[in-house]
Design a protein around this motif. Sequence first.
Motif, PDB file in Angstrom:
ATOM      1  N   ARG A   1       4.793 -18.947  32.840  1.00  0.00           N
ATOM      2  CA  ARG A   1       5.833 -19.679  32.138  1.00  0.00           C
ATOM      3  C   ARG A   1       6.340 -18.846  30.966  1.00  0.00           C
ATOM      4  NH1 ARG A   1       2.912 -25.659  31.808  1.00  0.00           N
ATOM      5  NH2 ARG A   1       3.153 -26.198  34.021  1.00  0.00           N
ATOM      6  N   PRO A   2       7.560 -19.088  30.509  1.00  0.00           N
ATOM      7  CA  PRO A   2       8.053 -18.346  29.340  1.00  0.00           C
ATOM      8  C   PRO A   2       7.217 -18.654  28.109  1.00  0.00           C
ATOM      9  CG  PRO A   2       9.541 -20.158  29.899  1.00  0.00           C
ATOM     10  CD  PRO A   2       8.563 -20.045  31.029  1.00  0.00           C
ATOM     11  N   HIS A   3       7.195 -17.711  27.192  1.00  0.00           N
ATOM     12  CA  HIS A   3       6.417 -17.898  25.976  1.00  0.00           C
ATOM     13  C   HIS A   3       6.993 -19.003  25.100  1.00  0.00           C
ATOM     14  CE1 HIS A   3       5.474 -13.742  27.217  1.00  0.00           C
ATOM     15  NE2 HIS A   3       4.301 -13.955  26.665  1.00  0.00           N
ATOM     16  N   TYR A   4       8.287 -19.264  25.224  1.00  0.00           N
ATOM     17  CA  TYR A   4       8.969 -20.223  24.370  1.00  0.00           C
ATOM     18  C   TYR A   4      10.301 -20.584  25.012  1.00  0.00           C
ATOM     19  CZ  TYR A   4      11.101 -15.770  23.130  1.00  0.00           C
ATOM     20  OH  TYR A   4      11.701 -14.546  23.206  1.00  0.00           O
ATOM     21  N   VAL A   5      10.924 -21.628  24.503  1.00  0.00           N
ATOM     22  CA  VAL A   5      12.263 -22.040  24.935  1.00  0.00           C
ATOM     23  C   VAL A   5      13.140 -22.114  23.693  1.00  0.00           C
ATOM     24  CG1 VAL A   5      13.663 -23.853  25.999  1.00  0.00           C
ATOM     25  CG2 VAL A   5      11.366 -23.347  26.897  1.00  0.00           C
ATOM     26  N   VAL A   6      14.237 -21.371  23.690  1.00  0.00           N
ATOM     27  CA  VAL A   6      15.154 -21.350  22.555  1.00  0.00           C
ATOM     28  C   VAL A   6      16.209 -22.425  22.752  1.00  0.00           C
ATOM     29  CG1 VAL A   6      16.877 -20.004  21.298  1.00  0.00           C
ATOM     30  CG2 VAL A   6      14.772 -18.907  22.116  1.00  0.00           C
ATOM     31  N   GLU A   7      16.316 -23.315  21.785  1.00  0.00           N
ATOM     32  CA  GLU A   7      17.321 -24.373  21.833  1.00  0.00           C
ATOM     33  C   GLU A   7      18.611 -23.951  21.131  1.00  0.00           C
ATOM     34  OE1 GLU A   7      17.722 -29.169  20.838  1.00  0.00           O
ATOM     35  OE2 GLU A   7      16.055 -27.997  20.016  1.00  0.00           O
ATOM     36  N   HIS A   8      18.492 -23.238  20.021  1.00  0.00           N
ATOM     37  CA  HIS A   8      19.670 -22.806  19.264  1.00  0.00           C
ATOM     38  C   HIS A   8      19.532 -21.327  18.916  1.00  0.00           C
ATOM     39  CE1 HIS A   8      20.967 -26.971  18.750  1.00  0.00           C
ATOM     40  NE2 HIS A   8      19.740 -27.267  18.362  1.00  0.00           N
ATOM     41  N   ASP A   9      20.646 -20.606  19.056  1.00  0.00           N
ATOM     42  CA  ASP A   9      20.688 -19.178  18.752  1.00  0.00           C
ATOM     43  C   ASP A   9      21.976 -18.906  17.993  1.00  0.00           C
ATOM     44  OD1 ASP A   9      20.977 -16.406  18.723  1.00  0.00           O
ATOM     45  OD2 ASP A   9      20.080 -16.139  20.696  1.00  0.00           O
ATOM     46  N   SER A  10      21.868 -18.631  16.699  1.00  0.00           N
ATOM     47  CA  SER A  10      23.075 -18.462  15.891  1.00  0.00           C
ATOM     48  C   SER A  10      23.860 -17.222  16.275  1.00  0.00           C
ATOM     49  CB  SER A  10      22.699 -18.388  14.406  1.00  0.00           C
ATOM     50  OG  SER A  10      21.926 -17.229  14.130  1.00  0.00           O
ATOM     51  N   ARG A  11      23.174 -16.166  16.699  1.00  0.00           N
ATOM     52  CA  ARG A  11      23.881 -14.938  17.071  1.00  0.00           C
ATOM     53  C   ARG A  11      24.689 -15.145  18.346  1.00  0.00           C
ATOM     54  NH1 ARG A  11      20.122  -9.897  17.235  1.00  0.00           N
ATOM     55  NH2 ARG A  11      20.251 -10.179  14.962  1.00  0.00           N
ATOM     56  N   ALA A  12      24.095 -15.857  19.310  1.00  0.00           N
ATOM     57  CA  ALA A  12      24.830 -16.131  20.547  1.00  0.00           C
ATOM     58  C   ALA A  12      26.033 -17.015  20.272  1.00  0.00           C
ATOM     59  CB  ALA A  12      23.903 -16.777  21.568  1.00  0.00           C
ATOM     60  N   LEU A  13      25.859 -18.014  19.417  1.00  0.00           N
ATOM     61  CA  LEU A  13      26.979 -18.916  19.085  1.00  0.00           C
ATOM     62  C   LEU A  13      28.062 -18.157  18.341  1.00  0.00           C
ATOM     63  CD1 LEU A  13      28.065 -21.808  19.090  1.00  0.00           C
ATOM     64  CD2 LEU A  13      26.887 -22.169  16.906  1.00  0.00           C
ATOM     65  N   ARG A  14      27.659 -17.284  17.433  1.00  0.00           N
ATOM     66  CA  ARG A  14      28.625 -16.503  16.681  1.00  0.00           C
ATOM     67  C   ARG A  14      29.398 -15.567  17.603  1.00  0.00           C
ATOM     68  NH1 ARG A  14      25.295 -14.045  13.006  1.00  0.00           N
ATOM     69  NH2 ARG A  14      25.366 -15.889  11.667  1.00  0.00           N
ATOM     70  N   GLY A  15      28.674 -15.003  18.596  1.00  0.00           N
ATOM     71  CA  GLY A  15      29.343 -14.112  19.548  1.00  0.00           C
ATOM     72  C   GLY A  15      30.367 -14.835  20.408  1.00  0.00           C
ATOM     73  N   ARG A  16      30.070 -16.073  20.803  1.00  0.00           N
ATOM     74  CA  ARG A  16      31.037 -16.835  21.614  1.00  0.00           C
ATOM     75  C   ARG A  16      32.262 -17.219  20.804  1.00  0.00           C
ATOM     76  NH1 ARG A  16      26.256 -19.331  23.695  1.00  0.00           N
ATOM     77  NH2 ARG A  16      26.518 -21.095  22.278  1.00  0.00           N
ATOM     78  N   SER A  17      32.038 -17.531  19.507  1.00  0.00           N
ATOM     79  CA  SER A  17      33.165 -17.933  18.672  1.00  0.00           C
ATOM     80  C   SER A  17      34.099 -16.766  18.371  1.00  0.00           C
ATOM     81  CB  SER A  17      32.649 -18.540  17.370  1.00  0.00           C
ATOM     82  OG  SER A  17      31.932 -17.583  16.610  1.00  0.00           O
ATOM     83  N   GLU A  18      33.517 -15.558  18.405  1.00  0.00           N
ATOM     84  CA  GLU A  18      34.350 -14.395  18.155  1.00  0.00           C
ATOM     85  C   GLU A  18      35.093 -13.966  19.427  1.00  0.00           C
ATOM     86  OE1 GLU A  18      31.628 -11.536  16.695  1.00  0.00           O
ATOM     87  OE2 GLU A  18      31.427 -12.462  14.703  1.00  0.00           O
TER      88      GLU A  18
END
Length: 315
Positions: free
Chosen positions: A298-315
């Motif tokens: 199984r993955p070590h963790y599950v990311v719910e929010h990623d500010s860098r990914a969100l910032r990249g989509r907004s740009e």
Amino acid sequence: MTFLLSIVVPCYREAANLPRLYEELATLGRQIDGDLDVVLVNDGSPDNTFEVAWALAERDARIHVLSFSRNFGKEAAMLAGLRAARGDVVVIMDADLQHPPSLIPQLFEPIRQEAVGQVIARRDRAGDPWLRTQLSKAYYRVVNSMIDVTLEDGEGDFRALSRPAVDALLAMSERNRFSKGLFAWIGFPSRTITYSNVGRAEGESSWSFRSLVNYGVDGVISFNDRPLRQMTAVGAAAVAVALLYLVALLVDWGRDGVQAPGYITTIAVVTMFGGLQLLSLGLIGEYIGRIYSEVKARPHYVVEHDSRALRGRSE
């Protein structure tokens, strides 16, 4: 090429400490000759750590926030931060300011000068209770006698890593991670600086006695198989003792004839061997449980929010 320093900060119930930590890191960013990249990893905090961290990311583009869907533990948070860090040198530190940000230049400069692969901040135990200090020393003596690398008392996660050292850590995908052992296992020339014990700025530690014990067991089990071999030796010694006892009984029988067996002796022997068997099964179960975890992959963790990914989509 501009030097980039990444700082990885696992966060759990650190809402009260993040603003002050940010101010100190912002001051550091103005002092260093290069750029700063701060990765805040919210490990499913029940307070408003995520909201505070996210507000900092919206305020400063150098802040990258990862927020887990639940609490996965500090080891998972450090791994996520290391994966997200893009710096030439990566510093790992806690958010509670027990790891003084003022020491960061002393950590990364030797690596930047290509002298070493790791610079480790070793905490002295000034102010710690006497019993805790003695238990810690005893633990490290026991662990170091059982594993193939050497762990130093006072050396924790607060350290700087070169990019090759970070890549070596990320190459190990095991689920049951014991970072203290992994840091030692990857090697690389290292340097140590010592700093005085510092109390938390705000709040209380999330480490309970039980979690410390579990972490200590992980240090023994997750990093070597020597306990299994030692249990084999204990079993062999128990068999030898039983054989010697049998010889003694035969000698008594030949000398004095048949006598009624001692009740206390019988109970003691049965109890001892029963305890050894249960201990052996428990030890084997610890290893099997870790194998089970690794096999599931199984993955070590599950990311719910990623500010860098969100910032990249907004740009």
